[in-house]
Design an enzyme around this catalytic site. Sequence first.
Site, PDB file in Angstrom:
ATOM      1  N   ASP A   9     -14.547 -11.371  24.144  1.00 57.45           N
ATOM      2  CA  ASP A   9     -13.659 -12.281  24.853  1.00 57.45           C
ATOM      3  C   ASP A   9     -13.248 -13.377  23.867  1.00 57.45           C
ATOM      4  O   ASP A   9     -14.105 -14.043  23.281  1.00 57.45           O
ATOM      5  CB  ASP A   9     -14.428 -12.868  26.038  1.00 57.45           C
ATOM      6  CG  ASP A   9     -13.671 -13.898  26.833  1.00 57.45           C
ATOM      7  OD1 ASP A   9     -12.740 -14.554  26.305  1.00 57.45           O
ATOM      8  OD2 ASP A   9     -14.025 -14.083  28.009  1.00 57.45           O
ATOM      9  N   ILE A  10     -11.953 -13.582  23.688  1.00 56.30           N
ATOM     10  CA  ILE A  10     -11.445 -14.543  22.706  1.00 56.30           C
ATOM     11  C   ILE A  10     -11.969 -15.953  22.936  1.00 56.30           C
ATOM     12  O   ILE A  10     -12.087 -16.737  22.008  1.00 56.30           O
ATOM     13  CB  ILE A  10      -9.898 -14.514  22.655  1.00 56.30           C
ATOM     14  CG1 ILE A  10      -9.383 -15.193  21.384  1.00 56.30           C
ATOM     15  CG2 ILE A  10      -9.300 -15.124  23.918  1.00 56.30           C
ATOM     16  CD1 ILE A  10      -7.908 -14.953  21.109  1.00 56.30           C
ATOM     17  N   GLY A  31      -3.790 -13.711  32.399  1.00 62.43           N
ATOM     18  CA  GLY A  31      -4.235 -13.007  31.194  1.00 62.43           C
ATOM     19  C   GLY A  31      -4.966 -13.906  30.213  1.00 62.43           C
ATOM     20  O   GLY A  31      -5.746 -14.776  30.598  1.00 62.43           O
ATOM     21  N   VAL A  32      -4.685 -13.694  28.929  1.00 66.32           N
ATOM     22  CA  VAL A  32      -5.310 -14.471  27.856  1.00 66.32           C
ATOM     23  C   VAL A  32      -5.008 -15.956  28.025  1.00 66.32           C
ATOM     24  O   VAL A  32      -5.879 -16.807  27.870  1.00 66.32           O
ATOM     25  CB  VAL A  32      -4.823 -13.971  26.473  1.00 66.32           C
ATOM     26  CG1 VAL A  32      -5.254 -14.914  25.362  1.00 66.32           C
ATOM     27  CG2 VAL A  32      -5.340 -12.571  26.202  1.00 66.32           C
ATOM     28  N   ASP A  33      -3.771 -16.281  28.365  1.00 63.70           N
ATOM     29  CA  ASP A  33      -3.352 -17.673  28.536  1.00 63.70           C
ATOM     30  C   ASP A  33      -4.216 -18.366  29.590  1.00 63.70           C
ATOM     31  O   ASP A  33      -4.753 -19.453  29.359  1.00 63.70           O
ATOM     32  CB  ASP A  33      -1.870 -17.704  28.924  1.00 63.70           C
ATOM     33  CG  ASP A  33      -1.246 -19.084  28.852  1.00 63.70           C
ATOM     34  OD1 ASP A  33      -1.803 -19.979  28.184  1.00 63.70           O
ATOM     35  OD2 ASP A  33      -0.168 -19.254  29.445  1.00 63.70           O
ATOM     36  N   SER A 117       1.861 -10.312  23.334  1.00 63.25           N
ATOM     37  CA  SER A 117       2.889  -9.571  24.091  1.00 63.25           C
ATOM     38  C   SER A 117       2.496  -8.160  24.516  1.00 63.25           C
ATOM     39  O   SER A 117       3.269  -7.492  25.185  1.00 63.25           O
ATOM     40  CB  SER A 117       4.221  -9.529  23.327  1.00 63.25           C
ATOM     41  OG  SER A 117       4.796 -10.818  23.256  1.00 63.25           O
ATOM     42  N   GLY A 119       0.078  -7.263  26.533  1.00 62.36           N
ATOM     43  CA  GLY A 119      -0.515  -7.198  27.865  1.00 62.36           C
ATOM     44  C   GLY A 119       0.575  -7.126  28.917  1.00 62.36           C
ATOM     45  O   GLY A 119       1.397  -6.198  28.922  1.00 62.36           O
ATOM     46  N   TYR A 121       3.295  -8.589  29.181  1.00 56.15           N
ATOM     47  CA  TYR A 121       4.669  -8.602  28.659  1.00 56.15           C
ATOM     48  C   TYR A 121       5.133  -7.213  28.211  1.00 56.15           C
ATOM     49  O   TYR A 121       6.293  -7.031  27.877  1.00 56.15           O
ATOM     50  CB  TYR A 121       4.815  -9.607  27.532  1.00 56.15           C
ATOM     51  CG  TYR A 121       4.973 -11.042  28.009  1.00 56.15           C
ATOM     52  CD1 TYR A 121       4.872 -11.402  29.349  1.00 56.15           C
ATOM     53  CD2 TYR A 121       5.225 -12.053  27.103  1.00 56.15           C
ATOM     54  CE1 TYR A 121       5.017 -12.708  29.772  1.00 56.15           C
ATOM     55  CE2 TYR A 121       5.376 -13.372  27.519  1.00 56.15           C
ATOM     56  CZ  TYR A 121       5.270 -13.690  28.847  1.00 56.15           C
ATOM     57  OH  TYR A 121       5.434 -14.992  29.251  1.00 56.15           O
TER      58      TYR A 121
END
Length: 167
Positions: A9-10, A31-33, A117, A119, A121
Amino acid sequence: MEIVLSTADITTVPADAIVNAAHHALRGGGGVDGAIHRAGGPTLLAELVERYPQGLPTGEAGWTTAGALPASYVIHVVGPNYTAGQRDPELLVSCYVNALRIADEFGVRRLSLPAVSAGIYGWPAQSAADIAVRTLRRTASQVEIATFCLVEPRLFTAFGKAAAAEE
């Protein structure tokens, strides 16, 4: 620059800076954001609102401190939305180039990144991986270690192929 592939996990990987795949409004999201904003805490959003009141255009990057994340900075890049018709590869290249530019401004040596992009996107996984790895390998930077955090097996596989092709 050494490129490392991880399934971590980032938000848990110690680094000098973390790259966030952000929406153009720079106000958090899914998502990541969303994960980065949740883990970093409210200071990220507060700094984004203050520093980038109008958000940023696709392909551009901005930064904040990292709040509670295991890093000093978050570099927010606005990836192209392939599903919505933003299919120019140069927009995706620009995300990584601008992330490295900001990383160099802050003396970042260890950088953690998502598959920008690839994911929600909808950018095709292998194309996203090829662009990311090629851009990092061919862009002059002080970054020594770039760790791609790829929790989805399809992305890990694609980045593995891209990394092997660029060695």
